[in-house]
Design a protein around this motif. Structure first.
Motif, PDB file in Angstrom:
ATOM      1  N   GLN A  67      76.830  35.501-120.362  1.00  0.00           N
ATOM      2  CA  GLN A  67      76.008  34.746-120.551  1.00  0.00           C
ATOM      3  C   GLN A  67      75.579  33.653-119.371  1.00  0.00           C
ATOM      4  OE1 GLN A  67      75.214  34.203-124.376  1.00  0.00           O
ATOM      5  NE2 GLN A  67      76.031  36.297-125.408  1.00  0.00           N
TER       6      GLN A  67
ATOM      7  N   VAL B 250      78.433  42.118-113.879  1.00  0.00           N
ATOM      8  CA  VAL B 250      79.075  41.987-115.333  1.00  0.00           C
ATOM      9  C   VAL B 250      78.865  40.671-115.276  1.00  0.00           C
ATOM     10  CG1 VAL B 250      80.919  42.806-115.980  1.00  0.00           C
ATOM     11  CG2 VAL B 250      79.447  44.477-114.755  1.00  0.00           C
ATOM     12  N   SER B 251      79.819  39.356-114.328  1.00  0.00           N
ATOM     13  CA  SER B 251      80.296  37.924-115.030  1.00  0.00           C
ATOM     14  C   SER B 251      79.105  38.096-116.278  1.00  0.00           C
ATOM     15  CB  SER B 251      81.123  37.579-113.799  1.00  0.00           C
ATOM     16  OG  SER B 251      80.110  37.174-112.522  1.00  0.00           O
TER      17      SER B 251
ATOM     18  N   ASN C 206      69.617  40.585-117.621  1.00  0.00           N
ATOM     19  CA  ASN C 206      70.444  41.070-118.754  1.00  0.00           C
ATOM     20  C   ASN C 206      69.770  43.090-119.227  1.00  0.00           C
ATOM     21  OD1 ASN C 206      72.415  39.014-119.645  1.00  0.00           O
ATOM     22  ND2 ASN C 206      70.791  37.576-120.023  1.00  0.00           N
TER      23      ASN C 206
ATOM     24  N   GLN D 185      76.598  51.194-119.897  1.00  0.00           N
ATOM     25  CA  GLN D 185      77.633  50.830-119.510  1.00  0.00           C
ATOM     26  C   GLN D 185      78.242  51.216-117.668  1.00  0.00           C
ATOM     27  OE1 GLN D 185      80.099  49.063-120.367  1.00  0.00           O
ATOM     28  NE2 GLN D 185      78.989  48.797-122.177  1.00  0.00           N
TER      29      GLN D 185
ATOM     30  N   ARG E  78      78.226  39.043-119.035  1.00  0.00           N
ATOM     31  CA  ARG E  78      79.201  39.144-119.951  1.00  0.00           C
ATOM     32  C   ARG E  78      78.958  37.264-120.345  1.00  0.00           C
ATOM     33  NH1 ARG E  78      83.090  43.805-120.071  1.00  0.00           N
ATOM     34  NH2 ARG E  78      83.726  42.160-121.454  1.00  0.00           N
TER      35      ARG E  78
ATOM     36  N   SER F  48      79.574  48.176-115.277  1.00  0.00           N
ATOM     37  CA  SER F  48      80.258  48.412-115.502  1.00  0.00           C
ATOM     38  C   SER F  48      80.894  49.426-114.517  1.00  0.00           C
ATOM     39  CB  SER F  48      80.493  47.784-116.304  1.00  0.00           C
ATOM     40  OG  SER F  48      80.020  46.664-117.643  1.00  0.00           O
TER      41      SER F  48
END
Length: 186
Positions: free
Chosen positions: A173, A167-168, A180, A39, A171, A42
């Protein structure tokens, strides 16, 4: 806050901001040590967003003016290179990114590093925090406001965009495979 700010108004603002500053610094250090695990990106997005809220409060406030128009001298601020190195290691895949420094005056693309940006913010915040801890909340506010408008606000905005993109992208993909990996291997 009224248009004529009193010492009480400034002390209250400083008290609210110091919480954001301390949380950012503690969160950054935890992430640099690897405590964020998968994390990390994030968490850095969250920490940076919260400290940028504090910066926005400073940007929306009237100018903080020191009574004698000078900043008291202090010893050197602590060295944050260990934090910078820890972040660089954990963010290696996404550390470097490109940003427009000033979309109005200098629209050229500039290379940045998340690890540098996040620690530059921390360095400015630490300097103000030391004033606050020495019982000088007005000097802390003056420094945080000045350095937000002059330095760390720009680095924070750039870092936010880069962290958000990672992050976006993951998330939703749409990110490349190596991006990633940063969320899986940190």
């Amino acid at each position: 806050m009224s248009s004529e700010n009193t010492p009480k108004d400034w002390a209250e603002l400083a008290g609210r901001l110091v919480v954001h500053v301390e949380n950012y610094l503690a969160g950054l250090e935890r992430c640099a040590r690897g405590e964020g695990g998968q994390q990390t990106v994030s968490l850095l997005l969250l920490e940076t967003s919260q400290v940028m809220l504090a910066g926005a409060q400073l940007g929306a406030s009237p100018d903080v003016v020191l009574p004698d128009n000078w900043e008291p001298e202090m010893s050197e601020d602590p060295d944050l290179d260990v934090v910078r190195q820890g972040l660089a290691e954990r963010l290696a895949v996404v550390d470097e990114y490109t940003e427009v420094f000033d979309p109005y005056k200098d629209p050229e693309l500039t290379s940045y590093r998340l690890s540098d940006d996040l620690v530059d913010i921390a360095s400015d915040l630490v300097h103000g925090l030391r004033h606050y801890q020495a019982g000088r909340p007005l000097e802390a506010l003056w420094w945080w406001q000045y350095s937000y408008l002059n330095h760390w606000g720009n680095h924070g905005g750039a870092a936010l965009r880069a962290l958000h993109a990672v992050v976006s992208g993951v998330r939703l993909q749409v990110a490349e495979e190596n991006v990633n990996e940063v969320l899986v291997t940190t």
